[in-house]
Design an enzyme around this catalytic site. Structure first.
Site, PDB file in Angstrom:
ATOM      1  CG  ASP A  78      -8.967   2.138  -0.525  1.00 20.29           C
ATOM      2  OD1 ASP A  78      -8.464   1.028  -0.768  1.00 20.29           O
ATOM      3  OD2 ASP A  78      -8.323   3.063  -0.001  1.00 20.29           O
ATOM      4  CG  ASP A 121      -2.271   0.651   0.932  1.00 19.40           C
ATOM      5  OD1 ASP A 121      -2.353   1.457  -0.019  1.00 19.40           O
ATOM      6  OD2 ASP A 121      -3.236   0.361   1.656  1.00 19.40           O
TER       7      ASP A 121
END
Length: 840
Positions: free
Chosen positions: A594, A524
């Site tokens: 997301d 990430d």
């Protein structure tokens, strides 16, 4: 195929031709890019060459020997300021004397029979295991077979890509794939090489540039683009894919008029605000017909795409590193290389262009063990637990995941340091023993014992001020010492321009990845860049920070995938903030967003599908109300959308009711039977919600339609989804794409059972006694009574299916329900399965 014909360069792919010639002034004139045409001699291209006699008024001639040429009114392969062309430049340099004029003219060319590797940047590759990659031929060795077989690893890493200095300019018996055209500045001793590589079967050409300083003085590069192309038309539409966190890849169409349109990123990443993939098309182009050009960049930092329409009806397109905030000191003897751009053309509309892009990325960008390998179905702990993880909770989730058929368990954020929220511990890559008493290995062994593979989440490029790492090394972050820092997600970015920081990440991640039997890593990167400053770097080099960061990132990722070739790496940057071909050179898939809301994801995944194959797009089924939108969608729609990608689940299976768990179990069983098609088949868009057919003048409204077809066209999966119900609208059809028109197929839907709760108090229209909506009796009935969904089962030829469409069972419209009626409410969807039965 690449040919040189008396000053004319012709690059052919299977279905396209790209051609340019050297002008008498020494600049390269772009003359054609489009459908493949026959050019057998230089004279065959005379009709394509622009004719000039006198320059347009108020423009400047290049020199007095060529009074008919004004560079402002020429189609060029590259350009710069100073010699009359005032359009968007390809290269900008400040010379040692302060001058900014560049005057690069043609010097020489080289044709290679294989691709030259980039020095510090990732690039496309050509060969796979067992394929021949011809070495470059020397000019004196015409006809000698110097080809050799290379391994996939060698081809993909460029290990065997060094080339000879020169090659035979007319090669027989070989398929030259690379053209290098060399230009020298008349006065300043600079050399500019433009590289063209032809990927014949995918109809893709790549371009990049290398600037070498052969002067005796340091120069400042202010801009060096990767490619430029000038069109002799002013009626193009530029399509970009914009957005923000949780709403990535929104398609935007801009009709190019006089002036300039720019798509760019200044976030330090390729960014969710503006993806580096863009399209140029005709005003009447649609999904299946019309001219379409696709452009992308193998780069993960600040990028720049500009289209400018000149006063003389020409359109220029350039792309490369964003010149904003960029400068580079180039000392004598040094070279600077641009990222590699790749582009394609199709006259078969957006779908034709997308097919080329998908094949190119699958075959020539993605690499390593997972390139063609079926991806596992995973469960991610994030939306189930967020930071509140423990071994007990994770094992409970893993057991539930194993029970429904999931193959890979992924522990997300919260497992290291003292990480209980997003304010601390990034950079402290040691296990939190309060949460995981047995460490990563202890948890991993227990997960493996359940029959699941094990994966983890990391964010190696970041640190928190509240961390042991930052307290010990405040000088290893990108920030201006003594000045307030603008934070993003309570974290700071490590200075990857520094080799010691790169080594720290490599070493710390090596320790983590080797501490247990880790099969998957989610990498990430959750913020954009602010206060960009490398501590300790001289002031005159601070303009290099953005690019040096990307170079450092590529070194880190490259080293780790070499050390851990078996791990499936997934890129992530606050969702789709770094979804680009540069990352795909290292990680075979990327977390697309997301936002797991099915309606949003249908739009986001449609956006990605224009430039990226579905095998690179990971998508998850989450719980409802959705954690990003609070929207409720059916669990079947959530699955149907996520199945057209790399499927995962991101929900708390431990809290789910038996009905949802039964549904998930059936979904995963079905997906495993069809995931080879869904992950690696040809993805084709049909009708797209919100799009308008310019020719027919009709909107597709709220309907989205996809088809994914196996390479041999024997199996296909279809998808249809609506946004909102239009009352009293019963009819709908589905039009598959990409089938063999002469083959007969069986066509079936996935027959479902409908919960009577979905009908609310309409149950009272058939119940012998009154049932209170949501009451005890209603819930009891729902446990034992399921309504049959519609069944679609036909056999027909591919041409009839594609061109006539499948007229589906009527949708519910308030006048009755039976198993002959399609229960199709807001956000409803269906998937269909086609299997070839015979061929005419």
């Amino acid at each position: 195929m690449i040919r040189y014909l008396d000053g004319l360069f012709v690059l052919d792919t299977a279905n396209t031709t790209y051609a340019f010639k050297i002008l008498p002034t020494g600049q390269p004139e772009h003359i054609y890019y489009g459908r493949r045409i026959r050019i057998e001699g230089a004279s065959d291209a005379d009709i394509l060459v622009e004719k000039h006699a006198f320059v347009p008024g108020n423009t400047n001639v290049y020199d007095k020997e060529h009074m008919q040429y004004s560079l402002e009114d020429m189609r060029l392969e590259f350009s710069s300021y100073g010699k009359g062309d005032i359009r968007e430049p390809f290269v900008e340099i400040i010379h040692h004397d302060g001058g900014r004029t560049c005057d690069f003219v043609y010097s020489d060319y080289v044709i290679n029979s294989r691709k030259t590797a980039l020095k510090a940047l990732p690039g496309a590759y050509m060969a796979g295991i067992g394929e021949k990659t011809d070495v470059a031929l020397s000019r004196t060795a015409e006809g000698n077979d110097n080809s050799k077989t290379v391994t996939r690893e060698q081809a993909e890493t460029g290990e065997e890509a060094e080339k000879a200095e020169k090659t035979e300019k007319t090669v027989t018996g070989y398929d030259p794939v690379e053209l290098v055209v060399i230009y020298t500045d008349k006065f300043y001793g600079l050399v500019l090489k433009l590289y063209y590589d032809v990927f014949y079967d995918t109809d893709v050409i790549t371009r990049r540039s290398v600037l070498t300083n052969d002067s005796g003085e340091t120069v400042d590069i202010e801009r060096l683009m990767s490619m430029q192309i000038d069109f002799n038309r002013d009626d193009l539409v530029m399509t970009t894919f914009t957005g923000a966190w949780a709403r990535e890849m929104k398609r935007e169409d801009i009709s190019l008029k006089r002036g300039k349109f720019i798509n760019s990123s200044f976030t330090g990443t390729s960014s969710s605000r503006a993806n580096p993939f863009v399209m140029l098309s005709g005003s009447t182009t649609d999904e299946d017909k019309g001219d379409c050009y696709g452009f992308n960049l193998i780069y993960s930092g600040n990028h720049f795409e500009a289209a400018e329409v000149s006063p003389y009806g020409k359109t220029r397109f350039v792309n490369g590193i964003n010149p904003a905030g960029f400068s580079w000191k180039l000392a004598p003897g040094e070279s600077f290389e641009s990222p590699e751009a790749f582009f394609t053309y199709s006259h078969n509309g957006f779908n034709g262009m997308s097919r080329n892009m998908h094949e190119f990325i699958r075959r020539h960008i993605v690499r390593g063990e997972w390139k063609d390998r079926i991806r596992p179905v995973l469960i991610n702990s994030w939306e189930a637990n967020y930071f509140n993880i423990s071994e007990r909770k994770l094992l409970s989730l893993a057991k539930a995941a194993k029970d429904v058929g999931i193959e890979l368990f992924v522990m997300d954020d919260g497992w290291f340091g003292h990480r209980n929220d997003d304010t601390s511990s990034l950079g402290d890559w040691f296990v939190n023993k309060d949460k995981l008493p047995g460490g990563l290995k202890g948890l991993c062994d227990k997960i493996k014992a359940l029959g699941l593979d094990f994966g983890i989440w990391v964010e190696p490029e970041m640190t928190n001020v509240d961390s042991l790492f930052y307290q010990a090394h405040p000088d290893l972050t990108l920030e201006i010492p003594g000045k307030d820092h603008s934070e993003g997600r309570n974290q700071r970015i490590l200075d990857l321009t520094k080799e010691e920081v790169q080594d720290y990440i490599i070493d710390s991640m090596t320790t983590v990845f080797s501490s247990a039997d880790i099969s998957y890593v989610k990498w990430d990167m959750n913020r954009t860049f602010t206060d960009v400053f490398s501590q300790g770097m001289p002031a005159e080099h601070q303009g290099e920070v953005f690019h040096r960061y990307v170079l450092g990132l590529y070194r880190v990722m490259g080293e780790l995938i070499k050390r851990f070739p078996h791990i499936l790496f997934e890129g992530c940057a606050a969702g789709g903030n770094r979804f680009d071909a540069g990352i795909l050179c290292y990680f075979p898939q990327i977390w697309a967003s997301d936002d797991t809301d099915a309606l949003c994801r249908s739009k986001i995944q449609t956006g990605y599908s224009y430039g990226y194959p579905m095998s690179t797009v990971s998508a998850h089924v989450s719980s409802c109300p959705n954690h990003q939108t609070l929207r409720d969608t059916s669990i079947e729609t959530r699955f149907n959308v996520a199945a057209f990608g790399v499927l995962g689940y991101e929900c708390n299976l431990c809290d789910m009711g038996s009905e949802d768990l039964t549904a998930i179990r059936a979904q995963i069983e079905l997906y495993k039977k069809w995931r080879d098609v869904l992950q690696f088949g040809t993805f084709i868009r049909g009708r797209v919600a919100g799009a308008t057919d310019e020719v027919l003048g009709k909107s597709f409204g709220d309907l989205t339609e996809w088809t994914c077809v196996s390479g041999d066209k024997k199996r296909a999966v279809g998808f249809i989804m609506q946004k909102l119900v239009s009352p009293n609208t019963q009819y709908a059809s589905y039009y598959p794409r990409g089938l063999d028109p002469e083959a007969k197929y069986s066509f079936k839907n996935r027959k479902l059972k409908i919960n009577v709760m979905e009908f609310g108090d309409l149950v009272n229209t058939v119940a012998p006694v009154h049932i209170k909506q949501g009451g005890l009796a209603h819930n009891i009935i729902a446990k034992f009574v399921k309504m049959d969904g519609e069944e679609e089962a036909y056999e027909s030829y591919g041409d009839a299916l594609m061109y006539g469409g499948v007229s589906l069972k009527p949708a519910f419209s308030g006048t009755g329900y039976s198993d002959e009626v399609r229960f199709f409410r807001d956000f409803a969807s269906r998937i269909y399965f086609m299997v070839q039965k015979s061929k005419a």
